[in-house]
Scaffold this active site. Structure first.
Site, short mmCIF file in Angstrom:
data_model
loop_
_atom_site.label_atom_id
_atom_site.label_comp_id
_atom_site.label_asym_id
_atom_site.label_seq_id
_atom_site.Cartn_x
_atom_site.Cartn_y
_atom_site.Cartn_z
CG ASN A 3 2.95 -0.35 2.99
OD1 ASN A 3 2.47 -1.34 2.47
ND2 ASN A 3 4.14 0.12 2.67
N GLY A 4 1.74 -2.87 5.09
CA GLY A 4 2.45 -4.04 5.61
C GLY A 4 1.49 -5.17 5.85
CB SER A 64 10.01 -2.13 -12.62
OG SER A 64 8.63 -2.14 -12.56
CB CYS A 93 -0.84 0.07 1.27
SG CYS A 93 -1.97 -1.30 1.45
N GLY A 101 -0.69 0.81 -5.10
CA GLY A 101 -1.97 0.14 -4.88
C GLY A 101 -3.07 0.82 -5.65
CE1 TYR A 112 6.36 -4.49 -11.32
CE2 TYR A 112 5.30 -4.60 -9.18
CZ TYR A 112 5.22 -4.48 -10.55
OH TYR A 112 4.00 -4.36 -11.14
CG ASP A 149 9.76 -8.60 -16.27
OD1 ASP A 149 9.77 -7.41 -15.88
OD2 ASP A 149 8.72 -9.26 -16.36
CG ASP A 150 10.39 -6.15 -12.40
OD1 ASP A 150 9.98 -6.89 -11.50
OD2 ASP A 150 9.65 -5.67 -13.28
#
Ligand code: AMP
Length: 505
Positions: A102-103, A305, A2, A28, A259, A367-368
Site C-alpha cells: 500500500n503506497g 465520512s 490500498c 480499494g 477520509y 463534507d469531509d
C-alpha cells in the site's frame, strides 16, 4: 490507496484473509487478491472487482494453507485496467516471494531502469509494486548469499531496500517456507498495525492496514509497526522485530483521518473518529469567525465520512444536525471509479435528497473534503432543487491544493478545484452561497494532540510539503503526461461500462 493484510496461523487462513479484506474494502474496490501457502507451495487468486465478486466458493477452496496475505486495490500508479497488475505479486527467486503493498514509490521510474540495467531483472508491468518486489528480492539475494535465511538476514535486506526506494510503502511479504515479513517506510506515511489471537489450535498473528481488520477477525491489537521497522514472523508465530531505517520519523498521512480510513480504526494511536470530531470543532470555530451561525437553520452531512465532523460542528454552533441525503450503499465510493466521466455521473446515483430537510431552509452542508469539486457542485445543486433557501458549504479539511504522490489519487494540480483558485472562485464554481474551509494548522494541532508521539503529518495535498524531499514540479508534469495517456483509454465508453459493472451498478 490500498488495503493489505497478512496472517500466520495454525489453522487455514483463507477465510480469515477474506474477512479482513471485506473489512478493508473501503480502501480499494478495483481489484482483490489472496495468496496462501501450504508447505512451500503458493496458491493465488486475484481479479478485478470487489472482494465478494472476486472470490467464489471454488476460489476459496483452492486457497489452502496456514500462512497467507491479501490486498484490495485502488490503483494510484500503473494501469487501472490491467488484471495482471492486481496484487499480490510473485517472484520465484530467491526462495519464492509474494508481496502486497500500500503506497506509492516516487522513484519507481529510476528504480525500474536500475533493475533492468544493473540488477538484470525483468519487469513486466507498469506497477510500482513489481518494482518493489524485485528490489526486495535482489536485496534478499545479496543478504542471504552463503548463509541461511535468519531474521537478521531479512532485516539486513529491508535496511538495503529502505536505502534504495523512496515514497510511501506499507508492505506485507511472504517468503516461501520461512514466514511473513512486514515493513513500513521510514516516514511512516501509510498505516500498518499488527495483532495476535489465541485460537483453539494455537497462536495467530495478523498484520493489516487498519485496526478494524484485526478486531473484526478476533485479534487483539499489539501495536502499530513503527516507521522503518520490519517484523518477521516465523511459521511458529514468533514475532521478530527490528528498526531497519537510519532516521525514522512518524508522519502519518492526514488524509487517512480526513477520509480514507474507517472511523472505528485507530491509526498510530489516533482514533479516526475522534480526529473527525476534533476537526468538526475547529471547523465550527472557523465558521463562527466567518459568518453568523444564526443564518443557518440546519447542518446536513454528506454521507459517510463527514458525519462525525458535521455532528460536532452542529453541537458547537447550537444548530440541529439532520440527515438530508440518503446514500445508496450498493454503489461504490465515487472516487474509487477510474475516469472523470464515470465519477461525475455517479454522484446522483449514489445520493438522494430528503425534501423536507431542505424546503425553505438555510442549510449548511458539511463534507469531509473538496477535491475535484464535482461532488460539491452536484450536491449544492441537489440541495437547491430540493427547495433550500440558502446553501452554505463547509469542508472539514483545508483546501486540497497540491497533488499527492504518496498513494492517494490526486495526481495533477489541474484536477484540484482549489489549485490556483481563490476561495471565492471555488465557491462560485460549486454554486454555494458561502464556503468555509478548515484551517491547516488548526487541523494538524487538533489531530496531533491525540498522540504526542506523532512528529508531524504527511499533509502535502494541503500544505505542499513533500516530506520525502525528492518530489519536484517536473515529477508532476511527467505524471500529467502519464495521466493524459491513461485518460484516452478511460474515455472509451466500453471501458466506462466496465467500470460501472465492477462497482456493482
Ligand atoms: P470531489 O470534490 O468531487 O472530488 O469529491 C470529494 C469527495 O470525494 C470527498 O468526500 C472526498 O473526501 C472524496 N475523496 C477522497 N479521496 C478522493 C480522491 N482521491 N479523489 C477525489 N475525491 C476523493
Amino acid at each position: 490507496m490500498c488495503g493489505i493484510v497478512g496472517v500466520i496461523s495454525k489453522s487455514p487462513v483463507n477465510q480469515m484473509i477474506y474477512d479482513a479484506l471485506l473489512l478493508l474494502q473501503h480502501r480499494g474496490q478495483d481489484a482483490a487478491g489472496i495468496v496462501t501457502m501450504q508447505g512451500t507451495k503458493c496458491f493465488m487468486h486475484k481479479a478485478r472487482g470487489m472482494v465478494r465478486d472476486v472470490f467464489r466458493t471454488r476460489n476459496m477452496r483452492a486457497l489452502p494453507g496456514t500462512v497467507g496475505l491479501g490486498q484490495v486495490r485502488y490503483p494510484t500508479a500503473g494501469n487501472a485496467y490491467s488484471e495482471e497488475e492486481a496484487q499480490p505479486f510473485y517472484v520465484n527467486a530467491p526462495f519464492g516471494i509474494v508481496l502486497v503493498h500500500n503506497g506509492n514509490l516516487t522513484n519507481a521510474h529510476a528504480l525500474k531502469a536500475e533493475l533492468v540495467e544493473k540488477d538484470r531483472r525483468h519487469i513486466n508491468t507498469e506497477s510500482d509494486t513489481e518494482v518493489l518486489i524485485n528490489i526486495l528480492a535482489h536485496e534478499l539475494q545479496n543478504a542471504a548469499r552463503g548463509s541461511d535465511l535468519t531474521p537478521d538476514v531479512v532485516f539486513q535486506a529491508v535496511g538495503a531496500v529502505h536505502k534504495r526506494i523512496k515514497g510511501s510503502y506499507a508492505v506485507v511479504a511472504l517468503i516461501a517456507g520461512y514466514g511473513l515479513l512486514a515493513f513500513r517506510d521510514p516516514y511512516g506515511i501509510r498505516p500498518l498495525i499488527y495483532g495476535t489471537a489465541e485460537t483453539a489450535d494455537g497462536n495467530s498473528v495478523i498484520v493489516a492496514s487498519e485496526s478494524v481488520a484485526l478486531e473484526g477477525t478476533g485479534h487483539q491489537v499489539v501495536r502499530d509497526v513503527a516507521p522503518g521497522e520490519a517484523l518477521f514472523i516465523d511459521p511458529n508465530g514468533n514475532v521478530h522485530a527490528k528498526q531497519c531505517a537510519e532516521n525514522p520519523t512518524l508522519n502519518p498521512c492526514m488524509f487517512e483521518y480526513v477520509y480514507l480510513a474507517r472511523p472505528d480504526s485507530v491509526i498510530d494511536g489516533i482514533s479516526v473518529y475522534q480526529a473527525r470530531l476534533n476537526m468538526g470543532e475547529t471547523l465550527a470555530q472557523r465558521l463562527i469567525s466567518t459568518m453568523p451561525p444564526s443564518d443557518i437553520d440546519v447542518v446536513i452531512p454528506i454521507p459517510e465520512s463527514s458525519r462525525p465532523s458535521a455532528m460536532q460542528l452542529a453541537q458547537k454552533i447550537g444548530k440541529p444536525y439532520r440527515e438530508g441525503f440518503v446514500k445508496n450503499r450498493y454503489v461504490g465510493r465515487t472516487f474509487i471509479m477510474p475516469g472523470q466521466s464515470v465519477r461525475k455521473k455517479s454522484v446522483r446515483q449514489k445520493l438522494n435528497a430528503i425534501g423536507v430537510e431542505f424546503k425553505g431552509r438555510n442549510v449548511l452542508l458539511v463534507d469531509d473534503s473538496i477535491v475535484r469539486g464535482t461532488t460539491s457542485k452536484e450536491i449544492v445543486q441537489m440541495a437547491r432543487e430540493a427547495g433550500a433557501n440558502k446553501v452554505y458549504m463547509a469542508s472539514a479539511a483545508p483546501p486540497v491544493k497540491y497533488p499527492n504522490v504518496y498513494g492517494i489519487d490526486m495526481p495533477t494540480p489541474e484536477e484540484l478545484i482549489a489549485s490556483g483558485r481563490t476561495q471565492d472562485e471555488i465557491r462560485e464554481f460549486i454554486g454555494a452561497d458561502a464556503l468555509i474551509y478548515q484551517d491547516v494548522d488548526a487541523m494538524k494541532r487538533v489531530v496531533g494532540k491525540l498522540n504526542g508521539k506523532v512528529a508531524s503529518f504527511e499533509a502535502s495535498c494541503f500544505d505542499g510539503r513533500y516530506i520525502t524531499g525528492d518530489v519536484s514540479v517536473e515529477d508532476f508534469s511527467t505524471m500529467r503526461e502519464q495521466r493524459r495517456s491513461q485518460q484516452t483509454e478511460e474515455d472509451d465508453p466500453a471501458r466506462s461500462r466496465l467500470a460501472l459493472q465492477n462497482t456493482g451498478e
